[in-house]
Design a protein around this motif. Structure first.
Motif, PDB file in Angstrom:
ATOM      1  N   ARG A  53      -2.945 -13.802  -5.392  1.00 11.27           N
ATOM      2  CA  ARG A  53      -3.553 -14.219  -4.131  1.00 11.27           C
ATOM      3  C   ARG A  53      -2.476 -14.623  -3.116  1.00 11.27           C
ATOM      4  O   ARG A  53      -2.508 -14.231  -1.953  1.00 11.27           O
ATOM      5  CB  ARG A  53      -4.523 -15.382  -4.360  1.00 11.27           C
ATOM      6  CG  ARG A  53      -5.201 -15.881  -3.084  1.00 11.27           C
ATOM      7  CD  ARG A  53      -5.982 -17.164  -3.357  1.00 11.27           C
ATOM      8  NE  ARG A  53      -7.116 -16.928  -4.214  1.00 11.27           N
ATOM      9  CZ  ARG A  53      -8.351 -16.704  -3.758  1.00 11.27           C
ATOM     10  NH1 ARG A  53      -8.586 -16.692  -2.456  1.00 11.27           N
ATOM     11  NH2 ARG A  53      -9.347 -16.503  -4.589  1.00 11.27           N
ATOM     12  N   ARG A  60      -4.692 -10.056   1.949  1.00 13.84           N
ATOM     13  CA  ARG A  60      -5.754 -10.109   0.947  1.00 13.84           C
ATOM     14  C   ARG A  60      -7.107  -9.635   1.488  1.00 13.84           C
ATOM     15  O   ARG A  60      -7.826  -8.906   0.783  1.00 13.84           O
ATOM     16  CB  ARG A  60      -5.880 -11.514   0.366  1.00 13.84           C
ATOM     17  CG  ARG A  60      -6.775 -11.570  -0.873  1.00 13.84           C
ATOM     18  CD  ARG A  60      -6.591 -12.876  -1.626  1.00 13.84           C
ATOM     19  NE  ARG A  60      -7.386 -12.875  -2.848  1.00 13.84           N
ATOM     20  CZ  ARG A  60      -8.638 -13.308  -2.932  1.00 13.84           C
ATOM     21  NH1 ARG A  60      -9.241 -13.784  -1.849  1.00 13.84           N
ATOM     22  NH2 ARG A  60      -9.294 -13.267  -4.075  1.00 13.84           N
ATOM     23  N   PRO A  61      -7.506  -9.986   2.715  1.00 15.77           N
ATOM     24  CA  PRO A  61      -8.779  -9.456   3.220  1.00 15.77           C
ATOM     25  C   PRO A  61      -8.806  -7.930   3.262  1.00 15.77           C
ATOM     26  O   PRO A  61      -9.816  -7.311   2.927  1.00 15.77           O
ATOM     27  CB  PRO A  61      -8.881 -10.068   4.622  1.00 15.77           C
ATOM     28  CG  PRO A  61      -8.081 -11.333   4.527  1.00 15.77           C
ATOM     29  CD  PRO A  61      -6.932 -10.994   3.627  1.00 15.77           C
ATOM     30  N   TYR A  63      -7.107  -5.944   1.350  1.00 17.93           N
ATOM     31  CA  TYR A  63      -7.172  -5.513  -0.048  1.00 17.93           C
ATOM     32  C   TYR A  63      -8.607  -5.554  -0.556  1.00 17.93           C
ATOM     33  O   TYR A  63      -9.097  -4.604  -1.176  1.00 17.93           O
ATOM     34  CB  TYR A  63      -6.262  -6.412  -0.885  1.00 17.93           C
ATOM     35  CG  TYR A  63      -6.541  -6.400  -2.372  1.00 17.93           C
ATOM     36  CD1 TYR A  63      -6.253  -5.281  -3.140  1.00 17.93           C
ATOM     37  CD2 TYR A  63      -7.090  -7.512  -3.001  1.00 17.93           C
ATOM     38  CE1 TYR A  63      -6.503  -5.274  -4.516  1.00 17.93           C
ATOM     39  CE2 TYR A  63      -7.350  -7.518  -4.366  1.00 17.93           C
ATOM     40  CZ  TYR A  63      -7.052  -6.387  -5.110  1.00 17.93           C
ATOM     41  OH  TYR A  63      -7.308  -6.390  -6.468  1.00 17.93           O
ATOM     42  N   ARG A  64      -9.314  -6.622  -0.284  1.00 20.81           N
ATOM     43  CA  ARG A  64     -10.675  -6.792  -0.782  1.00 20.81           C
ATOM     44  C   ARG A  64     -11.659  -5.846  -0.085  1.00 20.81           C
ATOM     45  O   ARG A  64     -12.662  -5.438  -0.682  1.00 20.81           O
ATOM     46  CB  ARG A  64     -11.127  -8.231  -0.589  1.00 20.81           C
ATOM     47  CG  ARG A  64     -10.384  -9.223  -1.480  1.00 20.81           C
ATOM     48  CD  ARG A  64     -10.755 -10.662  -1.134  1.00 20.81           C
ATOM     49  NE  ARG A  64     -12.200 -10.901  -1.247  1.00 20.81           N
ATOM     50  CZ  ARG A  64     -12.811 -11.244  -2.376  1.00 20.81           C
ATOM     51  NH1 ARG A  64     -12.098 -11.391  -3.490  1.00 20.81           N
ATOM     52  NH2 ARG A  64     -14.110 -11.459  -2.398  1.00 20.81           N
ATOM     53  N   GLN A  65     -11.382  -5.482   1.148  1.00 23.46           N
ATOM     54  CA  GLN A  65     -12.314  -4.660   1.908  1.00 23.46           C
ATOM     55  C   GLN A  65     -12.107  -3.160   1.708  1.00 23.46           C
ATOM     56  O   GLN A  65     -12.949  -2.364   2.143  1.00 23.46           O
ATOM     57  CB  GLN A  65     -12.198  -4.997   3.395  1.00 23.46           C
ATOM     58  CG  GLN A  65     -12.647  -6.409   3.746  1.00 23.46           C
ATOM     59  CD  GLN A  65     -12.208  -6.847   5.129  1.00 23.46           C
ATOM     60  OE1 GLN A  65     -11.725  -6.032   5.923  1.00 23.46           O
ATOM     61  NE2 GLN A  65     -12.353  -8.128   5.418  1.00 23.46           N
ATOM     62  N   ARG A  72      -7.207   0.617  -3.068  1.00 22.70           N
ATOM     63  CA  ARG A  72      -7.083  -0.842  -3.067  1.00 22.70           C
ATOM     64  C   ARG A  72      -5.949  -1.287  -3.973  1.00 22.70           C
ATOM     65  O   ARG A  72      -5.137  -2.147  -3.602  1.00 22.70           O
ATOM     66  CB  ARG A  72      -8.405  -1.457  -3.516  1.00 22.70           C
ATOM     67  CG  ARG A  72      -8.433  -2.978  -3.454  1.00 22.70           C
ATOM     68  CD  ARG A  72      -9.839  -3.509  -3.554  1.00 22.70           C
ATOM     69  NE  ARG A  72     -10.493  -3.135  -4.793  1.00 22.70           N
ATOM     70  CZ  ARG A  72     -11.510  -2.275  -4.888  1.00 22.70           C
ATOM     71  NH1 ARG A  72     -11.991  -1.691  -3.798  1.00 22.70           N
ATOM     72  NH2 ARG A  72     -12.064  -2.005  -6.053  1.00 22.70           N
ATOM     73  N   ALA A  76      -2.361  -3.085  -2.895  1.00 19.95           N
ATOM     74  CA  ALA A  76      -1.920  -4.373  -3.428  1.00 19.95           C
ATOM     75  C   ALA A  76      -0.531  -4.268  -4.034  1.00 19.95           C
ATOM     76  O   ALA A  76       0.348  -5.103  -3.768  1.00 19.95           O
ATOM     77  CB  ALA A  76      -2.914  -4.877  -4.474  1.00 19.95           C
TER      78      ALA A  76
END
Length: 292
Positions: A53, A60-61, A63-65, A72, A76
């Protein structure tokens, strides 16, 4: 360290454990280093890292989206590799660094403006990171199996002078030189912070007596740039553009700079020509690199 050692091919870093000594040695000796790896080599360690994290930070946003799992994970890992590389040469913890992005998409470390320049390239499984303390740096990578059409793309990529010289070459040499030219121009425009926003046809290169790429503009500012191209993993063409006024001053004074070390330009293109089939003309452009 000799020029050949200092300006050799990109260094392979197989995971977070390194080896980082050679990377740091090169960085300390010449002020820059380029590393390469694959996202698969780092994937398990990156995902299991309890500091993932913090390592992703403001990324990070995104990556998550990201909707595709493979994209993805590659995203990362590329950011983790970039932070580890920067942390190694700075002698700090990767999670302590914060990556921002300039208007053109170029990554930068918050709090280190003018002290460390970064560049990231990503194609297929390959990840390439460059770090420099002497000036802006850019890298680009393309798979040599990617098919490129000189006829379809010359107007977008080449200056009239470049197109004329390429058209006069035999087909296999033209394909190898065109792919190399593409990666050089993308690396250079990324180092400028402009990326694909600047038309490649507005940037001209010529080849010196040793077959090395130099900017066609012979102004003092153009002479501050150096360019290298290497074949990595026998599959990827990796080009680097780096601006370093100190090296330019040394060269003007007649001191050696080692710009031509590593794989000679002719050797790179000859290896690409060993199998001209994969470079047969189609309408497809080279693979895109990771951007912000």
């Amino acid at each position: 360290m000799s020029g050949a050692q200092a300006f050799g091919a990109p260094l392979h870093v197989a995971g977070p454990e390194g080896p980082w000594e050679e990377v740091c040695d090169r960085f300390e000796s010449v002020g820059r280093a380029v590393v390469h790896t694959t996202w698969g080599e780092w994937l398990t360690a990156a995902l299991l890292d309890p500091e993932l994290r913090a390592l992703l930070g403001r990324d990070r946003p995104r990556y998550r989206q990201s909707p595709a799992a493979a994209g993805r994970l590659a995203f990362a890992v590329s950011r983790v590799v970039m932070k580890h590389t920067a942390a190694a040469v700075l002698g700090t913890a990767p999670a302590a660094l914060d990556i921002a992005y300039l208007p053109g998409g170029q990554p930068a470390l918050r709090g280190f403006g003018g002290e460390l320049w970064l560049s990231l390239a990503h194609t297929e499984e390959l990840i390439v990171v460059a770090v420099s303390r002497g000036g802006p740096v850019g890298v680009d990578a393309e798979a040599v199996t990617r098919r490129v059409s000189f006829e379809a793309l010359q107007g977008q990529v080449c200056t009239p002078q470049e197109a004329e010289l390429l058209a006069a070459l035999p087909e296999d040499r033209r394909a190898a030189r065109f792919l190399r030219l593409w990666t050089l121009k993308e690396a250079y425009t990324k180092a400028l912070g402009q990326g694909m926003r600047r038309g490649f046809a507005t940037v001209g290169f010529r080849w010196d007596g040793d077959g090395r790429a130099v900017l066609a503009d012979d102004s003092p500012s153009a002479r501050a740039w150096s360019f290298t191209t290497c074949l990595v993993r026998d599959r990827y063409l990796v080009s680097e553009a780096c601006r370093d006024t100190a090296r330019d001053t040394a060269r003007d004074r007649g001191q050696g700079t080692g710009h031509g070390a590593g794989q000679a330009a002719g050797q790179v293109e000859d290896r690409l020509r060993d199998d001209p089939g994969p470079l047969a003309a189609t309408g497809l452009p080279p693979a895109q690199t990771v951007r912000s």
